[in-house]
Design a protein around this motif. Structure first.
Motif, short mmCIF file in Angstrom:
data_model
loop_
_atom_site.label_atom_id
_atom_site.label_comp_id
_atom_site.label_asym_id
_atom_site.label_seq_id
_atom_site.Cartn_x
_atom_site.Cartn_y
_atom_site.Cartn_z
N THR A 160 0.82 -1.21 0.00
CA THR A 160 0.00 0.00 0.00
C THR A 160 0.87 1.28 0.00
N LYS B 96 1.98 -4.89 3.59
CA LYS B 96 3.15 -4.03 3.81
C LYS B 96 2.78 -2.58 3.52
N SER C 123 2.85 3.62 -7.21
CA SER C 123 3.29 4.31 -8.43
C SER C 123 3.44 3.32 -9.58
N THR D 40 -1.39 -0.92 -4.45
CA THR D 40 -1.70 0.45 -4.84
C THR D 40 -0.40 1.23 -4.70
N ILE E 138 -6.69 2.70 2.50
CA ILE E 138 -6.24 1.67 1.53
C ILE E 138 -5.93 0.36 2.26
N GLY F 225 -0.86 5.09 -10.85
CA GLY F 225 -1.02 6.54 -10.88
C GLY F 225 -2.18 6.99 -11.76
P1 NAD Z 1 5.22 3.88 -4.29
O1 NAD Z 1 5.14 3.17 -5.57
O2 NAD Z 1 6.43 4.63 -3.95
O3 NAD Z 1 4.98 2.87 -3.09
C1 NAD Z 1 3.84 2.03 -3.03
C2 NAD Z 1 4.21 0.79 -2.24
O4 NAD Z 1 5.03 -0.05 -3.08
C3 NAD Z 1 5.01 1.07 -0.99
O5 NAD Z 1 4.57 0.24 0.05
C4 NAD Z 1 6.42 0.70 -1.42
O6 NAD Z 1 7.24 0.35 -0.35
C5 NAD Z 1 6.17 -0.46 -2.33
N1 NAD Z 1 7.22 -0.77 -3.28
C6 NAD Z 1 8.01 0.09 -3.96
N2 NAD Z 1 8.87 -0.58 -4.75
C7 NAD Z 1 8.60 -1.91 -4.59
C8 NAD Z 1 9.15 -3.11 -5.14
N3 NAD Z 1 10.13 -3.09 -6.04
N4 NAD Z 1 8.63 -4.29 -4.75
C9 NAD Z 1 7.62 -4.34 -3.85
N5 NAD Z 1 7.08 -3.24 -3.28
C10 NAD Z 1 7.56 -2.03 -3.65
O7 NAD Z 1 3.92 4.78 -4.32
P2 NAD Z 1 3.54 5.92 -3.30
O8 NAD Z 1 4.46 7.06 -3.56
O9 NAD Z 1 3.37 5.36 -1.94
O10 NAD Z 1 2.07 6.28 -3.74
C11 NAD Z 1 1.77 7.25 -4.65
C12 NAD Z 1 1.31 6.60 -5.93
O11 NAD Z 1 0.22 5.74 -5.67
C13 NAD Z 1 0.82 7.61 -6.91
O12 NAD Z 1 1.29 7.30 -8.19
C14 NAD Z 1 -0.69 7.44 -6.86
O13 NAD Z 1 -1.36 7.84 -8.02
C15 NAD Z 1 -0.81 6.00 -6.62
N6 NAD Z 1 -2.11 5.70 -6.04
C16 NAD Z 1 -3.01 5.06 -6.82
C17 NAD Z 1 -4.28 4.79 -6.34
C18 NAD Z 1 -5.26 4.06 -7.18
O14 NAD Z 1 -6.24 3.58 -6.64
N7 NAD Z 1 -5.06 3.95 -8.48
C19 NAD Z 1 -4.63 5.19 -5.06
C20 NAD Z 1 -3.69 5.85 -4.27
C21 NAD Z 1 -2.43 6.10 -4.79
#
Ligand code: NAD
Length: 497
Positions: free
Chosen positions: A152, A178, A232, A230, A160, A255
């Motif tokens: 998340t 996580k 990036s 959920t 979420i 995103g």
């Molecule tokens: P992020 O991608 O940095 O992190 C999201 C999660 O992924 C975190 O828990 C992170 O630790 C984990 N993660 C990162 N790299 C990983 C890997 N290689 N393997 C496994 N896990 C990994 O995103 P963020 O900055 O927390 O959130 C913002 C993004 O989320 C924005 O792009 C936003 O648009 C998107 N978002 C989408 C929705 C939706 O429903 N579409 C909702 C909320 C946020």
């Protein structure tokens, strides 16, 4: 704030019903003043292993309970969350930076997910088909995957959590979640409430730590049967690639870059107010945010003037204050990212009509603040229009006709939400048909509703959350051919001649 009132302990991970600390910790920083809110445990692959094993062990008896039995537990979770709404909301403000009003809404939504999915307690769990042979039955059952891994983001750390956990466990799965590194506390506090109200040990586990370590280990592990994410686009791609090795199904909510179209017949007041709200809620950090506004040239100047007036009157400041309407960005890297988007846009030819940088004043000396910002003169090929900014910055462009507006909206690698303001039913319906986005709002903005389906096209993801379609993601199918009476045979067809 007294964290222990809601966490009840120093932050620890919930693994198989036990609270587990780790040798290493990571500070959780308050984005409003850069103070350390708490030290969160930094999990590793051994914690992932323990959590998945506990989840697998617990799942079978949970999955065997009746839907009514599981639903009763989910209802107790919803009540437990509501009973701690204010403390949970304050925790979310402290670790994430949204305003207290928004945080209360988020906790209400978190409780809502548990209530909503509890209502599936008597739902259909399969279909029956007429078999080819007499004395047989043929049915396709919906069965839980077993162990689900959830990953998340930081922008809605409580909602979420609930959006993933409620449908996953209602379907009969167990789950290891996580949370994001920046915002682990809401998930740990919610896990405490789940434990308190009687969710059996091992059904919901929370392991905190880095994405590429804890998240990656969760995705690659052979006990994980389904992954829901959920985050990036970058993380989504990495997770999808990691899951490919074991062909583990993945649901991705990534995103967004929502277009907000204002046609010449729109109610201008409503359009301006909604465009402001959909840009600046949660400091612009929502996947459904209005990321680029297109206004018919006849209304453009007036729209920009009114938008700037409203945006400039937003009260920014300590997000715990009741009268504040916008808090800080979540972290320093996120702030720097927004800043460089604006600098690049200006270098590429856009003009700043409002804001454009970090605010001044004693209140903003510490923390990750960015002013509400409006850009004019942007074009669709600019980075600020093509990439997700996820901050309080809006480019506003003019268009000349309906077709051009739809083409500008569709000219995007993202495809999550889109907004259209018009009083013309014919064009509203044509927009619904022609806009290539998973979620279309006409004359209104979100948030999404529990029974809808939150799903993104193209880079915005695959799969989706919420409602019956989101619930389906947590099941796989099992086809059963049941012969119960071998003595029954079809009558030979009579000779009709
Ligand atoms: P992020 O991608 O940095 O992190 C999201 C999660 O992924 C975190 O828990 C992170 O630790 C984990 N993660 C990162 N790299 C990983 C890997 N290689 N393997 C496994 N896990 C990994 O995103 P963020 O900055 O927390 O959130 C913002 C993004 O989320 C924005 O792009 C936003 O648009 C998107 N978002 C989408 C929705 C939706 O429903 N579409 C909702 C909320 C946020």
């Amino acid at each position: 704030m007294d964290l222990n009132s809601v966490l009840k302990r120093e932050p620890a991970m919930l693994i198989g019903g036990s609270w587990v600390e780790s040798d290493e910790t990571r500070p959780v920083i308050n984005p409003a003043d850069e103070s350390t809110v708490a030290e969160a445990p930094e999990g590793d692959a051994s914690h992932v292993e323990a959590a998945l094993e506990a989840a697998q062990k617990a799942q079978r008896s949970w999955g065997r309970r009746s839907g009514v039995g599981r639903g009763a537990v989910l209802r107790a979770v919803a009540d437990g969350i509501r009973a701690r709404q204010e403390e949970l909301a304050r925790l979310v403000v402290a670790e994430q930076g949204k305003t207290i009003t928004e945080a209360r809404g988020e906790i209400g939504a978190a409780a809502g997910f548990f209530d909503y999915y509890a209502s599936f307690d008597r739902a259909q769990v399969g279909s029956m088909f007429a078999p080819d042979e007499a004395g047989e039955q043929l049915f396709v059952k919906s069965v839980p995957y077993g162990v689900v891994a959830a990953i998340t983001p930081w922008n809605y750390p409580a909602a979420i959590f609930a959006r993933k956990v409620a449908p996953a466990i209602m379907a009969g799965n167990s789950i290891v979640l996580k949370p994001h590194e920046n915002t682990p506390l809401a998930a740990l506090a919610l896990a405490g409430i789940l434990e308190e109200v009687g969710v059996p040990p091992g059904i919901v586990n929370v392991v905190t730590g880095a994405g590429p370590i804890v998240g990656d280990a969760l995705v690659r592990h052979s006990l994980t049967q389904m992954v829901t994410v959920t985050g990036s686009v970058r993380a989504g791609r990495e997770i999808l690639a990691a899951a490919a090795a074991s062909i583990t199904p993945v649901s991705l909510e990534l995103g967004g870059k929502a277009p907000f179209i204002v046609l010449e017949d729109a109610d201008l007041d409503a359009a301006v107010q909604n465009a402001v709200n959909a840009r600046f809620w949660n400091c612009g950090q929502v996947c459904t945010c209005n990321e680029r506004t297109y206004v018919h040239r006849d209304l453009y100047d007036e729209f920009v003037e009114r938008f700037v007036e409203r945006a400039s009157s937003l009260r920014m400041g300590d997000p715990m204050r009741e009268d504040v309407q916008m808090g800080p960005k979540v972290s320093e890297p996120e702030l720097v990212k927004v800043e460089s988007f604006v600098e690049d846009a200006v270098r590429q030819g856009a003009s700043v009509a409002l804001g454009g940088g970090r605010p001044e004043g004693e209140e903003f000396e510490k923390g990750y603040w960015f002013e509400p910002t409006v850009l004019t003169g942007a074009t669709n090929d600019m980075d600020i229009v093509q990439n997700e900014v996820f901050g309080p910055v809006l480019p506003i462009q003019a268009f000349d006709d309906f077709e051009e507006a739809i083409n500008l909206a569709n000219d995007s690698p993202y495809g999550l939400s889109a907004y259209i303001f018009t009083r013309d039913l014919n064009r509203a319906m044509r927009a619904i048909d022609d806009i290539d986005f998973g979620e279309v709002y006409i004359n209104k903005i979100g948030p999404e509703q529990l029974q809808g389906f939150h799903t993104g096209y193209r880079l915005s993801g695959m799969g989706g959350d919420d409602g019956p379609y989101g619930y389906e993601r947590y099941f796989r199918r099992k086809t059963v051919y049941l012969g119960y009476d071998p003595s029954t045979v079809d009558e030979a067809p009579s000779d009709l001649g």
